[in-house]
Design an enzyme around this catalytic site. Structure first.
Site, PDB file in Angstrom:
ATOM      1  N   VAL A  22      -6.295   3.979  -5.496  1.00  0.00           N
ATOM      2  CA  VAL A  22      -5.138   4.556  -4.820  1.00  0.00           C
ATOM      3  C   VAL A  22      -5.410   5.998  -4.381  1.00  0.00           C
ATOM      4  O   VAL A  22      -4.960   6.434  -3.328  1.00  0.00           O
ATOM      5  CB  VAL A  22      -3.858   4.464  -5.693  1.00  0.00           C
ATOM      6  CG1 VAL A  22      -3.904   5.397  -6.878  1.00  0.00           C
ATOM      7  CG2 VAL A  22      -2.615   4.753  -4.865  1.00  0.00           C
ATOM      8  N   ASP A  23      -6.172   6.740  -5.172  1.00  0.00           N
ATOM      9  CA  ASP A  23      -6.414   8.143  -4.833  1.00  0.00           C
ATOM     10  C   ASP A  23      -7.257   8.263  -3.557  1.00  0.00           C
ATOM     11  O   ASP A  23      -6.985   9.102  -2.700  1.00  0.00           O
ATOM     12  CB  ASP A  23      -7.097   8.858  -6.004  1.00  0.00           C
ATOM     13  CG  ASP A  23      -6.898  10.375  -5.942  1.00  0.00           C
ATOM     14  OD1 ASP A  23      -5.798  10.809  -5.531  1.00  0.00           O
ATOM     15  OD2 ASP A  23      -7.824  11.108  -6.298  1.00  0.00           O
ATOM     16  N   ASP A  55       0.849  -1.185   0.000  1.00  0.00           N
ATOM     17  CA  ASP A  55       0.000   0.000   0.000  1.00  0.00           C
ATOM     18  C   ASP A  55       0.890   1.241   0.000  1.00  0.00           C
ATOM     19  O   ASP A  55       1.632   1.482   0.952  1.00  0.00           O
ATOM     20  CB  ASP A  55      -0.878  -0.064   1.260  1.00  0.00           C
ATOM     21  CG  ASP A  55      -1.678   1.199   1.508  1.00  0.00           C
ATOM     22  OD1 ASP A  55      -1.567   2.164   0.721  1.00  0.00           O
ATOM     23  OD2 ASP A  55      -2.409   1.220   2.510  1.00  0.00           O
ATOM     24  N   SER A  64      -3.175   4.656 -14.178  1.00  0.00           N
ATOM     25  CA  SER A  64      -4.168   4.266 -15.201  1.00  0.00           C
ATOM     26  C   SER A  64      -4.445   2.767 -15.309  1.00  0.00           C
ATOM     27  O   SER A  64      -5.256   2.352 -16.132  1.00  0.00           O
ATOM     28  CB  SER A  64      -3.804   4.808 -16.598  1.00  0.00           C
ATOM     29  OG  SER A  64      -4.059   6.185 -16.679  1.00  0.00           O
TER      30      SER A  64
END
Length: 166
Positions: A31-32, A8, A115
């Site tokens: 992730v954001d 992470d 992406s």
């Protein structure tokens, strides 16, 4: 050359942590979302200063509660068909991130695989672009910063190790 870590990204330490942001810069999933939760609400407050961000571009903010000085919010492309300039936009997102990190004299930077999550970019071409574009950007910006890709899952980690060996 690029280093690899598994896990992470919010638990690692570096001068700059890159997040895969959306063009609204308002936090999201994947992730954001994790970066925003770990950094705390001030991150979103600081992002209100920006009127979004173009695909292929990036902005830099403070890192708040993360183990970093700054967060770079890089907006990667949503994958359509591979014929819509996605490769250039993805490379640009990595290059802009390195440029912004250099502008704050960063010695280390952590990237997620931009992406490749909900934006659907196929893993192998996406990771190949990550390796090539960060290498190019470091040369162009004349920086020796330590570049690390943090792979969230085993598939990404294994493919990335293979690509780096070649």
């Amino acid at each position: 050359s690029m280093q690899l870590q598994n896990g992470d990204i919010t638990t690692f330490e570096a001068d700059v942590i890159v997040t895969a942001a959306n063009s609204l810069l308002r936090g999201g999933g994947g992730v954001d979302g994790a970066i925003h939760r770990a950094a705390g609400p001030e991150l979103l407050e600081e992002l209100q200063r920006f009127n979004g961000c173009e695909t292929g571009d990036a902005v830099i903010t403070n890192a708040y509660n993360l183990n970093a000085k700054y967060v770079v919010h890089a907006v990667g492309p949503i994958y359509k068909d591979g014929e819509s300039g996605e490769d250039k936009l993805l490379a640009s997102a990595y290059e802009k991130s390195i440029q912004l990190a250099k502008s704050v004299d960063a010695k280390s930077i952590l990237f997620p695989a931009i992406s490749t999550g909900v934006y659907g970019y196929p893993l192998k071409p996406a990771l190949t672009i990550a390796i090539d574009s960060t290498h190019k950007a470091c040369k162009k910006n004349e920086t020796e910063m330590k570049v690390t890709m943090v792979c969230f899952d085993q598939e990404t980690l294994q493919l990335m190790s293979k690509l780096l060996e070649n």
